[in-house]
Design an enzyme around this catalytic site. Sequence first.
Site, short mmCIF file in Angstrom:
data_model
loop_
_atom_site.label_atom_id
_atom_site.label_comp_id
_atom_site.label_asym_id
_atom_site.label_seq_id
_atom_site.Cartn_x
_atom_site.Cartn_y
_atom_site.Cartn_z
N CYS A 231 -1.01 1.31 -7.60
CA CYS A 231 -0.87 2.66 -7.06
C CYS A 231 -0.51 2.49 -5.59
O CYS A 231 -1.37 2.54 -4.71
CB CYS A 231 -2.19 3.42 -7.20
SG CYS A 231 -2.70 3.65 -8.90
N ALA A 232 0.75 2.24 -5.34
CA ALA A 232 1.11 1.57 -4.08
C ALA A 232 1.48 2.47 -2.91
O ALA A 232 1.34 2.06 -1.76
CB ALA A 232 2.27 0.61 -4.35
N ALA A 233 1.99 3.67 -3.18
CA ALA A 233 2.52 4.49 -2.08
C ALA A 233 1.40 5.04 -1.20
O ALA A 233 0.34 5.36 -1.71
CB ALA A 233 3.33 5.65 -2.66
N ASN A 236 0.66 0.88 2.57
CA ASN A 236 -0.15 0.12 3.55
C ASN A 236 -0.60 -1.20 2.97
O ASN A 236 -0.49 -2.25 3.60
CB ASN A 236 -1.39 0.94 3.94
CG ASN A 236 -1.02 2.16 4.76
OD1 ASN A 236 -0.42 2.02 5.81
ND2 ASN A 236 -1.35 3.32 4.25
N LYS A 237 -1.11 -1.13 1.73
CA LYS A 237 -1.67 -2.36 1.15
C LYS A 237 -0.57 -3.25 0.59
O LYS A 237 -0.71 -4.47 0.59
CB LYS A 237 -2.72 -1.99 0.10
CG LYS A 237 -3.86 -1.21 0.74
CD LYS A 237 -4.94 -0.78 -0.19
CE LYS A 237 -5.91 0.16 0.50
NZ LYS A 237 -5.37 1.51 0.77
N ASP A 255 4.37 3.30 -8.27
CA ASP A 255 3.77 4.61 -7.98
C ASP A 255 4.48 5.63 -8.86
O ASP A 255 5.68 5.49 -9.12
CB ASP A 255 3.88 4.99 -6.50
CG ASP A 255 2.77 5.96 -6.12
OD1 ASP A 255 1.77 5.54 -5.51
OD2 ASP A 255 2.87 7.16 -6.48
N ARG A 260 6.44 10.10 -2.83
CA ARG A 260 5.64 9.07 -2.15
C ARG A 260 6.33 7.70 -2.27
O ARG A 260 6.18 6.84 -1.42
CB ARG A 260 4.23 9.04 -2.74
CG ARG A 260 3.41 10.28 -2.33
CD ARG A 260 2.07 10.32 -3.01
NE ARG A 260 1.18 9.25 -2.59
CZ ARG A 260 0.32 9.33 -1.57
NH1 ARG A 260 0.25 10.44 -0.86
NH2 ARG A 260 -0.46 8.32 -1.26
N CYS A 356 -11.02 5.63 -1.13
CA CYS A 356 -11.51 6.18 0.15
C CYS A 356 -12.42 7.34 -0.18
O CYS A 356 -12.33 8.41 0.41
CB CYS A 356 -10.36 6.57 1.06
SG CYS A 356 -9.16 7.65 0.30
N1 SAM Z 1 -2.49 1.96 -1.83
C1 SAM Z 1 -1.82 2.97 -1.05
C2 SAM Z 1 -1.76 2.51 0.40
O1 SAM Z 1 -2.58 1.71 0.80
O2 SAM Z 1 -0.85 2.96 1.11
C3 SAM Z 1 -2.51 4.33 -1.20
C4 SAM Z 1 -2.62 4.75 -2.63
S1 SAM Z 1 -3.15 6.41 -2.84
C5 SAM Z 1 -4.83 6.31 -2.60
C6 SAM Z 1 -3.02 6.58 -4.56
C7 SAM Z 1 -1.61 6.54 -5.09
O3 SAM Z 1 -1.70 6.40 -6.50
C8 SAM Z 1 -0.79 7.80 -4.87
O4 SAM Z 1 0.39 7.48 -4.19
C9 SAM Z 1 -0.48 8.30 -6.27
O5 SAM Z 1 0.80 8.86 -6.39
C10 SAM Z 1 -0.59 7.03 -7.08
N2 SAM Z 1 -0.91 7.18 -8.52
C11 SAM Z 1 -1.84 7.98 -9.09
N3 SAM Z 1 -1.85 7.82 -10.42
C12 SAM Z 1 -0.93 6.87 -10.71
C13 SAM Z 1 -0.48 6.26 -11.92
N4 SAM Z 1 -0.99 6.61 -13.10
N5 SAM Z 1 0.46 5.32 -11.83
C14 SAM Z 1 1.02 4.97 -10.62
N6 SAM Z 1 0.64 5.54 -9.47
C15 SAM Z 1 -0.32 6.47 -9.50
#
Ligand code: SAM
Length: 422
Positions: A231-233, A236-237, A255, A260, A356
């Site tokens: 879940c990359a967008a 940052n990570k 993502d 995003r 978070c």
């Molecule tokens: N890891 C990211 C960073 O450090 O920048 C922040 C991730 S954010 C907490 C959660 C992300 O999970 C969102 O961008 C969301 O769109 C994505 N997401 C949620 N459900 C998902 C799924 N089933 N498959 C892929 N991405 C998903």
Amino acid sequence: MSSNTYKFAASVIRRSDAKRGSIKSLVFNSTCAQKKKIYALVCETLKNRSLLQEVLDDSKLSSMEPKLTPSLALVLLYDFLLGKGICCGGPLKRMIHKHKTNLKETFLEISSREISAPVATITPASTLPRYVRINSLKMNDKEAIERFTHLGYTYREPSDKVMRRRKCDGTLSMTFHSDFDLPNVLVFPPGTDVTKTDLYTKGTIFLQDKASCIPAYVLDPPPGSIVIDACAAPGNKTTHLSAITRDKGQIFAFDHDAKRLEALKNMVHKSGATCVKVQLADFLKINPMDYKTVEYILLDPSCSGSGITNRDDHLTTHTTQDSRQKRLRSLSAFQYKILCHALKFPNVRRVVYSTCSIYPEENELVIQAALKKNKDFKLVGFMPQWKQRGLPIFKEAELCLRASPEINHTSGFFVAKIERIP
Ligand code: SAM
């Protein structure tokens, strides 16, 4: 923290309940010492009020200790169960410790029984240090320190006595220091604006809360690894992972949100990483058998965001207890499902799960349920110097890590490291 500090924090809660002023003005317009600490204590107590109130009611503490006012009991319960432990000596500490077994058992029972929907107030982000992650693909720590020194900042060695006295919270203006726990992280005073520097515009540094730097650091894939950031967008990570692997190997960054994903692509581009393959995809629909070489997975799924200090949508969009509980239940079910999916990858050795969120329903309880179903994986400890661990909902939860504004000067955060049992 003295007995009087707890009593003052309790009086702030009482007066704010009676609408005799906002918490901020009651604390910061007073003559008390340690205003910031008291403010954080009051905010955190209120954030967890519904859970603490239940512990207070179910444990019958008030009837056993009739001299304890309800607000003082809540403040003490917060520090005892969720904070640093009772920090004062004297009768207040004795009173709580006399009932410690009953209180801990009641707390555990309530935390694992139901969705606690804390009423949250917000610790302002402006009171937290400004954390800067150095992109080690472009610059090492020494060079970054030199550049900031050139820009007029004064570097203080982490061992500097002044910094230690200030508890390393970055409150000395125009000074900065290296983080004590993590490499490639610099700590500046709250509110420092580094966005105008070319270090920032060129992707040599990223603004990233310290706690959010922990997952990639703990996943620690060696150069050459095949990694998934599920879940990359906005990235940052992912960019942190590419720096840790020295851009050698392959990182699949998924993502499911197209908008995003654009931010993710931009961030990866800005970082200079070439080993990242960005893909618009629902991670739940990725077939683990198509990724047989993957050994490391970072899973940072959507969560309530309740630990983010400058965000309150988890409160305002779910105003009733009922709707908050529903939202938490659905997030928790999703997080459990996506963690179980990550554990299906045939050769995955290590999964780091993070949120978070401060709620046990999105954290310890998700880990407990997923490990119960996946007996070939276990929790592994990390960063032993870090005192704040997972809530004691199950035995191994202490191997997890929690971060909070009042203890660690970061956003509220949770990290668990899971490994396949050889
Ligand atoms: N890891 C990211 C960073 O450090 O920048 C922040 C991730 S954010 C907490 C959660 C992300 O999970 C969102 O961008 C969301 O769109 C994505 N997401 C949620 N459900 C998902 C799924 N089933 N498959 C892929 N991405 C998903």
